[in-house]
Design an enzyme around this catalytic site. Structure first.
Site, PDB file in Angstrom:
ATOM      1  CD  GLU A 127      29.503   9.507 -52.406  1.00 49.01           C
ATOM      2  OE1 GLU A 127      29.488   8.696 -53.369  1.00 49.01           O
ATOM      3  OE2 GLU A 127      30.465  10.252 -52.146  1.00 49.01           O
ATOM      4  CB  ILE A 340      -2.070   3.359 -24.764  1.00 48.64           C
ATOM      5  CG1 ILE A 340      -1.391   2.179 -24.065  1.00 48.64           C
ATOM      6  CG2 ILE A 340      -2.816   4.246 -23.765  1.00 48.64           C
ATOM      7  CD1 ILE A 340      -0.264   2.555 -23.139  1.00 48.64           C
ATOM      8  CD  GLU A 366      23.907  11.001 -36.715  1.00 51.66           C
ATOM      9  OE1 GLU A 366      24.795  10.792 -35.886  1.00 51.66           O
ATOM     10  OE2 GLU A 366      23.171  11.996 -36.686  1.00 51.66           O
ATOM     11  CD  GLU A 370      19.645  -3.851 -39.191  1.00 46.00           C
ATOM     12  OE1 GLU A 370      19.851  -2.632 -39.368  1.00 46.00           O
ATOM     13  OE2 GLU A 370      18.508  -4.312 -38.953  1.00 46.00           O
TER      14      GLU A 370
END
Lengths: 382, 246
Positions: A127, A340, A366, A370
């Site tokens: 939320e 690269i 998801e 941390e």
């Protein structure tokens, strides 16, 4: 220890790779640029049998193991994160809770149509004020006269707004005790229910061809039977769903890193500076060696977590480690791959530019990196 | 409709080529094997023909156990059953003899091969099988439909196409165009393939008509020297002094 994949798993990898190269690669850049969710590609992934891979056949699934499913997500993410997001979110977060916590009636009602690629299901947890702190959920549901009345909103919900979305599993607050502790309950809400709508979110940095939604519940009424699991089990259901979801987000990181690495390796063998390919400079070779090593480590860790799950052993710690490590190395590998490519890596004409943007969700979605460390830290002192 | 599709187990097109045992034997180490592409296309078209009408599709490989993963892939694509003739594939006549032996009493309506396997490029097996079974052979099939018991076939010829008809049974060697792209096995097919029969039959005795003496690799391409367009003098000098062409 046996590190050999089964013949079926090898065939699944090759088949999904062929599918992604043939069907997704030619469209990925354009869909990303136009921010266009592709119903057509979603259906094709359904025809390939990529939805409900780990479900038993009676629910329309393929009866495959976790590792086979993870290999499929990895192979799609090797080509395009947006399609991998549609796939991973629908399987782990959409189908997952219905399969693990639904009644037989609920499973038979929803799962078969969710396995064909015709319909998608969303996971309504996050939320505006409840991200890492999912207990901050404000959306509430009141049971009265055999109906739940839901009010509130959800944000950043994958597969919540397209025409293919059949509904969502929603975490609600159904009671607050005198000490202010919330009772969480999960409820099934079908698309088309009055007072419920999914609104697409645009202008994302990454996964621009996946469907991300805000969900609104405005005195939305659903039958009491739409309860998923038990009253008060909502948080447990949502968090255990995320345990499984971590494996597929990890697979997205691994696949993205593999794809970025291959692009960089190829480019380094074609691009010439100072009269020779840049691969022949030790600096570039070392960089690619580090990238390959990280990918190898990530794959071994993730596959081990899958092996634990498939062998009915605890896997939550390893799932969090896999999600953390695979998404972190996806960032590092994509960054090196851009380096690269030099200036060309900054241009949208080169696929690596999209990989560089797409990886950035992985350390956030998801469960942030941390939060993964928090989960791992809890397990390692047990 | 009964269709037999003969598939060979060949190194992936990107595989590195090397030889062992005094250059007599191809080195299979660390090589991924695939269904030879023309045969994969022929199998794809055979599956479409079966799905449009009805019937069964059998795939056949002459090879040892290490050929089974590619046979399982053919089953996952949709073939109904598989037969492996348990012997190392040798020259074209040897392979054709084995196929004909399996096919002779089975009344296949169509037998597909590829126009050539992409490893040894012999381009003979289909024609030999047809001869051994005394049925028509149609080479370079780039399109096929079936009406009743007649094959309506398109062949690629120099500068165009030839449309022909042929009554069952016949041997067709498929090439590019017979199907637009090879079918990719879906998850359901991969799961079902496990339960489909893969029968192993022993080879018939047959004396080799040819023997491999040695293999050689093409000479490595030498580096290309680039010369600026306006530097004609340098071009002439290199052609004269280094290439010794002028």
């Amino acid at each position: 220890m046996d590190f050999e994949l089964s013949e079926d798993q090898k065939l699944i990898r090759n088949s999904v790779r062929d599918f992604a190269e043939r069907e997704i690669r030619p469209l990925a850049a354009e869909l990303d640029e136009k921010q266009q969710f592709s119903e057509d590609l979603t259906r094709k992934m359904g025809e390939m049998g990529l939805f409900g891979m780990y479900l038993p056949e009676q629910y329309g699934g393929q009866g495959l193991d976790t590792l086979s499913y993870i290999i499929a997500v990895e192979e799609i993410a090797r080509i395009d994160s947006s399609q991998a997001a549609t796939l991973a979110a629908h399987n782990s977060l959409g189908i997952g809770p219905l399969y693990y916590y639904g009644t037989e009636e609920q499973k038979m009602k929803y799962l078969p149509q969710l396995c064909t690629g015709e319909k998608l299901w969303a996971f309504g947890l996050t939320e505006p004020d409840a991200g890492s702190d999912s207990r901050g959920t404000k959306t509430k549901a009141i049971l009265k006269d055999g109906e739940w009345t839901i009010s509130g909103s959800k944000i950043f919900i994958t597969n919540g707004a397209s025409k293919m979305s059949l509904g969502s599993t929603v975490q609600t607050v159904t009671a607050i005790d005198e000490k202010g502790r919330k009772e969480f309950t999960t409820i099934i809400v079908e698309n088309g229910t009055e007072g419920y709508k999914g609104v697409p979110m645009h202008n994302k940095m990454m996964w621009r061809a996946s469907d991300t939604a805000e969900l609104y519940f405005d005195d939305c009424k659903v039958p009491e039977a739409n309860l998923l699991g038990k009253v008060g089990d909502g948080s447990k259901i949502m968090l255990s769903t995320l345990d499984n979801g971590r494996l597929s987000i990890a697979a997205m990181g691994l696949g993205l890193a593999q794809g970025a690495f291959e692009l960089a390796l190829k480019y380094s063998q074609e691009r010439k500076q100072f009269g020779k390919t840049i691969y022949s400079f030790q600096n570039t070779g070392f960089k690619l060696a580090d990238m390959a090593t990280k990918i190898e480590l990530a794959r071994n860790l993730l596959y081990k977590a899958c092996w634990l799950k498939d062998n009915k052993k605890p896997f939550a710690k390893e799932a969090a480690m896999s999600k953390l490590y695979c998404s972190e190395i996806a960032k590092e590998v994509a960054d090196d791959a851009v380096q690269i490519h030099g200036g060309y890596g900054l241009m949208k004409d080169y696929e690596i530019e999209r990989f560089y943007r797409d990886q950035r969700l992985l350390q956030i979605g998801e469960g942030t990196s941390e939060i993964q460390r928090l989960v791992i830290a809890r397990y390692i002192v047990e | 409709m009964k269709i037999l599709v003969c598939i060979s187990n060949v190194p992936d097109t990107t595989a590195k080529i090397s030889f062992v045992e005094d250059n007599k034997v191809y080195n299979k180490n660390n090589v991924q094997f695939i269904i030879s592409p023309y045969e994969e296309l022929a199998l794809t078209r055979a599956l479409e023909l079966k799905e449009a009408a009805s019937g069964t599709i059998t795939v056949l490989t002459v090879g040892l156990q290490d050929a089974e993963p590619t046979m399982r892939k053919a089953l996952a694509m949709g073939a109904d059953d598989a037969i492996r003739v348990n012997t190392e594939a040798k020259d074209a006549m040897f392979v054709a003899k084995q196929i004909a032996e399996v096919a002779k009493n089975k009344n296949y309506d169509i037998i597909f091969t590829g126009k050539e396997s992409i490893d040894y490029n012999g381009s003979q097996v289909g024609e030999m099988v047809a001869e051994l079974l005394d049925i028509p052979s149609i080479t370079s099939v780039s399109g096929i439909d079936v009406e009743g018991t007649t094959g309506k076939i398109q062949r690629e010829i120099d500068g165009g196409y030839e449309q022909i008809e042929c009554e069952f049974p016949f041997v067709g060697s498929g090439q590019k165009g017979i199907a637009p792209e090879p079918r990719i096995p879906a998850m359901r097919g991969i799961m079902m393939a496990r339960k489909k029969p893969l029968n192993i039959v022993e080879p018939v005795e047959f004396t080799d008509l040819t023997q491999v003496i040695t293999h050689t690799l093409p000479e490595a391409k030498s580096a290309c020297t680039m010369i600026e367009p306006d530097n004609v003098g340098e071009l002439v000098r290199l052609l004269h002094e280094e290439a010794k062409a002028i």
